[in-house]
Motif scaffolding. Sequence first.
Motif: not given
Length: 190
Positions: A37-50
């Motif tokens: 909400l405050n930093c506009a940081k999107h969630p991340t997903v790790e797919i095979a190290g990427h």
Amino acid sequence: MKKWYKDIEIKLKGELQAKVNQQQKLTIDEQALYQRLNCAKHPTVEIAGHIFYVNYHLQKLEPSGDFMSSGIRFADLDDFHNDEMNRYEIPYDSNRRCIAEIDLDCFFEIPEGVFVVVIPYPSVMDRVGYARSFGTLYENILKEIPQKSHFKVEVLHGKDSYLEEFVKMNRKAEGLPPLVVKKKCKGLNR
């Protein structure tokens, strides 16, 4: 965005900011929500190290640091929905960082760097983006499943991987000997 909706977002941001100002410990879920909400940081997903950013607004998983790849569009995930398990099982091409394009009828061996991964629903990975897209109250969405900042996908192999099953069926149908797996992919338990 409607005014009442914006007021609720401001209230939620304020509650989290008050905790930060009072130097209270935020839970991991609250930290993820605060950053979203405050930093506009999107969630991340790790797919095979990427690492991919979950961008609900653009409706895709964007690869981090790879601007040549178009990423994985949410609409493309629908083709790989496993109704029995209620999840997405996509053939992932780790070389191109996208969904692998495979003709399952003429598929006699699994290309190097291609494997099946289980991806959670985008609405689960980015709760705030999901709520914003549908104009739903954050409180209602976050009560069901809290906001998380990072996801790691599961790699399917053996009898769980439909790619390996297609290879076996196609080789048998063509009278070819079974494929022998010579080495395991490092870090992928294949």
